[in-house]
Scaffold this motif. Structure first.
Motif, PDB file in Angstrom:
ATOM      1  N   PHE A 218       0.848  -1.198   0.000  1.00  0.00           N
ATOM      2  CA  PHE A 218       0.000   0.000   0.000  1.00  0.00           C
ATOM      3  C   PHE A 218       0.880   1.244   0.000  1.00  0.00           C
ATOM      4  O   PHE A 218       0.610   2.218  -0.720  1.00  0.00           O
ATOM      5  CB  PHE A 218      -0.931  -0.006   1.215  1.00  0.00           C
ATOM      6  N   ALA A 219       1.946   1.218   0.784  1.00  0.00           N
ATOM      7  CA  ALA A 219       2.876   2.361   0.817  1.00  0.00           C
ATOM      8  C   ALA A 219       3.511   2.582  -0.556  1.00  0.00           C
ATOM      9  O   ALA A 219       3.679   3.724  -0.985  1.00  0.00           O
ATOM     10  CB  ALA A 219       3.942   2.137   1.885  1.00  0.00           C
ATOM     11  N   GLN A 220       3.829   1.513  -1.246  1.00  0.00           N
ATOM     12  CA  GLN A 220       4.383   1.649  -2.595  1.00  0.00           C
ATOM     13  C   GLN A 220       3.330   2.165  -3.573  1.00  0.00           C
ATOM     14  O   GLN A 220       3.630   2.984  -4.439  1.00  0.00           O
ATOM     15  CB  GLN A 220       4.917   0.303  -3.088  1.00  0.00           C
ATOM     16  N   PHE A 221       2.093   1.672  -3.438  1.00  0.00           N
ATOM     17  CA  PHE A 221       1.017   2.086  -4.329  1.00  0.00           C
ATOM     18  C   PHE A 221       0.857   3.602  -4.312  1.00  0.00           C
ATOM     19  O   PHE A 221       0.685   4.232  -5.346  1.00  0.00           O
ATOM     20  CB  PHE A 221      -0.290   1.397  -3.904  1.00  0.00           C
ATOM     21  N   LEU A 222       0.922   4.195  -3.122  1.00  0.00           N
ATOM     22  CA  LEU A 222       0.782   5.640  -2.984  1.00  0.00           C
ATOM     23  C   LEU A 222       2.100   6.400  -3.049  1.00  0.00           C
ATOM     24  O   LEU A 222       2.136   7.542  -3.488  1.00  0.00           O
ATOM     25  CB  LEU A 222       0.093   5.989  -1.666  1.00  0.00           C
ATOM     26  N   GLY A 223       3.169   5.771  -2.596  1.00  0.00           N
ATOM     27  CA  GLY A 223       4.417   6.496  -2.399  1.00  0.00           C
ATOM     28  C   GLY A 223       5.445   6.382  -3.502  1.00  0.00           C
ATOM     29  O   GLY A 223       6.434   7.113  -3.505  1.00  0.00           O
ATOM     30  N   ASP A 224       5.250   5.489  -4.447  1.00  0.00           N
ATOM     31  CA  ASP A 224       6.179   5.313  -5.561  1.00  0.00           C
ATOM     32  C   ASP A 224       5.561   5.955  -6.795  1.00  0.00           C
ATOM     33  O   ASP A 224       4.517   5.514  -7.278  1.00  0.00           O
ATOM     34  CB  ASP A 224       6.427   3.824  -5.797  1.00  0.00           C
ATOM     35  N   VAL A 225       6.179   6.988  -7.321  1.00  0.00           N
ATOM     36  CA  VAL A 225       5.595   7.734  -8.445  1.00  0.00           C
ATOM     37  C   VAL A 225       5.827   7.081  -9.806  1.00  0.00           C
ATOM     38  O   VAL A 225       5.292   7.543 -10.812  1.00  0.00           O
ATOM     39  CB  VAL A 225       6.087   9.204  -8.476  1.00  0.00           C
ATOM     40  N   SER A 226       6.584   5.992  -9.860  1.00  0.00           N
ATOM     41  CA  SER A 226       6.829   5.341 -11.154  1.00  0.00           C
ATOM     42  C   SER A 226       5.571   4.619 -11.642  1.00  0.00           C
ATOM     43  O   SER A 226       4.762   4.147 -10.843  1.00  0.00           O
ATOM     44  CB  SER A 226       7.997   4.356 -11.053  1.00  0.00           C
ATOM     45  N   ASP A 227       5.411   4.538 -12.943  1.00  0.00           N
ATOM     46  CA  ASP A 227       4.245   3.880 -13.534  1.00  0.00           C
ATOM     47  C   ASP A 227       4.278   2.368 -13.356  1.00  0.00           C
ATOM     48  O   ASP A 227       3.245   1.716 -13.455  1.00  0.00           O
ATOM     49  CB  ASP A 227       4.155   4.177 -15.037  1.00  0.00           C
ATOM     50  N   ASP A 228       5.439   1.826 -13.107  1.00  0.00           N
ATOM     51  CA  ASP A 228       5.584   0.376 -13.034  1.00  0.00           C
ATOM     52  C   ASP A 228       6.012  -0.076 -11.637  1.00  0.00           C
ATOM     53  O   ASP A 228       6.821  -0.984 -11.509  1.00  0.00           O
ATOM     54  CB  ASP A 228       6.595  -0.098 -14.089  1.00  0.00           C
ATOM     55  N   CYS A 229       5.457   0.526 -10.617  1.00  0.00           N
ATOM     56  CA  CYS A 229       5.846   0.127  -9.263  1.00  0.00           C
ATOM     57  C   CYS A 229       5.335  -1.279  -8.965  1.00  0.00           C
ATOM     58  O   CYS A 229       4.348  -1.737  -9.541  1.00  0.00           O
ATOM     59  CB  CYS A 229       5.367   1.142  -8.227  1.00  0.00           C
ATOM     60  N   GLU A 230       6.008  -1.944  -8.070  1.00  0.00           N
ATOM     61  CA  GLU A 230       5.686  -3.325  -7.726  1.00  0.00           C
ATOM     62  C   GLU A 230       4.231  -3.491  -7.276  1.00  0.00           C
ATOM     63  O   GLU A 230       3.604  -4.510  -7.537  1.00  0.00           O
ATOM     64  CB  GLU A 230       6.632  -3.796  -6.613  1.00  0.00           C
ATOM     65  N   ALA A 231       3.678  -2.493  -6.631  1.00  0.00           N
ATOM     66  CA  ALA A 231       2.340  -2.592  -6.039  1.00  0.00           C
ATOM     67  C   ALA A 231       1.216  -2.118  -6.951  1.00  0.00           C
ATOM     68  O   ALA A 231       0.072  -2.012  -6.515  1.00  0.00           O
ATOM     69  CB  ALA A 231       2.311  -1.796  -4.746  1.00  0.00           C
ATOM     70  N   LYS A 232       1.479  -1.881  -8.202  1.00  0.00           N
ATOM     71  CA  LYS A 232       0.477  -1.280  -9.078  1.00  0.00           C
ATOM     72  C   LYS A 232      -0.804  -2.106  -9.185  1.00  0.00           C
ATOM     73  O   LYS A 232      -1.862  -1.579  -9.489  1.00  0.00           O
ATOM     74  CB  LYS A 232       1.053  -0.996 -10.459  1.00  0.00           C
ATOM     75  N   HIS A 233      -0.746  -3.398  -8.893  1.00  0.00           N
ATOM     76  CA  HIS A 233      -1.929  -4.258  -8.970  1.00  0.00           C
ATOM     77  C   HIS A 233      -2.564  -4.526  -7.608  1.00  0.00           C
ATOM     78  O   HIS A 233      -3.373  -5.440  -7.478  1.00  0.00           O
ATOM     79  CB  HIS A 233      -1.572  -5.598  -9.620  1.00  0.00           C
ATOM     80  N   LEU A 234      -2.236  -3.740  -6.597  1.00  0.00           N
ATOM     81  CA  LEU A 234      -2.735  -4.017  -5.249  1.00  0.00           C
ATOM     82  C   LEU A 234      -4.261  -4.110  -5.206  1.00  0.00           C
ATOM     83  O   LEU A 234      -4.816  -4.899  -4.457  1.00  0.00           O
ATOM     84  CB  LEU A 234      -2.251  -2.951  -4.259  1.00  0.00           C
ATOM     85  N   PHE A 235      -4.948  -3.343  -6.011  1.00  0.00           N
ATOM     86  CA  PHE A 235      -6.403  -3.347  -6.024  1.00  0.00           C
ATOM     87  C   PHE A 235      -6.960  -3.967  -7.295  1.00  0.00           C
ATOM     88  O   PHE A 235      -8.114  -3.766  -7.633  1.00  0.00           O
ATOM     89  CB  PHE A 235      -6.928  -1.928  -5.839  1.00  0.00           C
ATOM     90  N   GLY A 236      -6.121  -4.719  -7.979  1.00  0.00           N
ATOM     91  CA  GLY A 236      -6.555  -5.401  -9.186  1.00  0.00           C
ATOM     92  C   GLY A 236      -6.029  -4.729 -10.434  1.00  0.00           C
ATOM     93  O   GLY A 236      -5.238  -3.783 -10.367  1.00  0.00           O
ATOM     94  N   PRO A 237      -6.476  -5.212 -11.591  1.00  0.00           N
ATOM     95  CA  PRO A 237      -6.089  -4.598 -12.847  1.00  0.00           C
ATOM     96  C   PRO A 237      -6.860  -3.297 -13.027  1.00  0.00           C
ATOM     97  O   PRO A 237      -8.066  -3.316 -13.237  1.00  0.00           O
ATOM     98  CB  PRO A 237      -6.475  -5.647 -13.890  1.00  0.00           C
ATOM     99  N   LEU A 238      -6.182  -2.179 -12.880  1.00  0.00           N
ATOM    100  CA  LEU A 238      -6.841  -0.872 -12.959  1.00  0.00           C
ATOM    101  C   LEU A 238      -7.185  -0.561 -14.411  1.00  0.00           C
ATOM    102  O   LEU A 238      -6.313  -0.544 -15.261  1.00  0.00           O
ATOM    103  CB  LEU A 238      -5.949   0.222 -12.388  1.00  0.00           C
TER     104      LEU A 238
END
Length: 191
Positions: free
Chosen positions: A169-189
């Motif tokens: 969750f911290a990566q989802f919000l805190g990493d500004v890159s488009d390809d962060c590890e957590a980008k799928h935390l809430f599913g395929p956006l």
């Protein structure tokens, strides 16, 4: 891009906080969020003690968000104001450095998704969470998104623990890159 930082933060506003779907956050959203969380975590039960607990958590979260993001002090937080607050409070920070009420929400969200209360978000629980929020035509897309979140330790445990969910969750919000590890935390956006 669906996974840009802007879209990920807008997703949090739209699908996690803006319960009445009016496009902005206000105290009403968090009042309703307390009730929703109580009912979902209670699997239909809504005890007054649990509801009171979540009203306290969500009111604190709203007050913290309003303090951090309601820049014009009009009682509402727009998506742009929320993005600016996340930029100021979360980008480049670890979970432990997030605002206290946001951490409480993240922990509450984990418990709500952990349907069987075993402390691990398994594939089935992730699927259930995703399909409640978005249109899904093929479950394989959700399964693939879940798989991208798992590291070797997660696979051994059978899914995501609370500490791993917090990290993601911290990566989802805190990493500004488009390809962060957590980008799928809430599913395929797809929004």
């Amino acid at each position: 891009m669906a996974y840009s930082w802007d879209n990920r933060v807008a997703f949090v506003v739209k699908y996690l906080y803006d319960i009445d779907n009016n496009g902005y956050l206000d105290a009403h959203d968090f009042h309703c969020l307390a009730l929703r969380t109580c009912v979902l975590e209670g699997k239909g039960d809504c005890s007054s003690a649990r509801l009171q607990k979540y009203q306290h958590v969500m009111l604190n979260l709203w007050e913290e968000i309003a303090q951090l993001a309601d820049f014009d002090k009009d009682g509402i937080v727009t998506v742009d104001e929320f993005k600016q607050a996340v930029m100021n409070s979360c980008v480049g920070r670890r979970y432990e450095d997030f605002p206290q009420s946001m951490r409480a929400f993240i922990e509450t969200n984990f418990r709500m998704i952990d349907i069987n209360c075993d402390g691990v978000l398994a594939l089935e629980e992730y699927r259930y969470d995703c399909v409640q929020r978005m249109v899904v035509e093929d479950i394989k897309v959700v399964d693939e998104a879940y798989s991208t979140l798992l590291n070797d330790d997660d696979r051994r445990r059978g899914g995501l623990t609370l500490s791993r969910y917090q990290e993601l969750f911290a990566q989802f919000l805190g990493d500004v890159s488009d390809d962060c590890e957590a980008k799928h935390l809430f599913g395929p956006l797809e929004f």
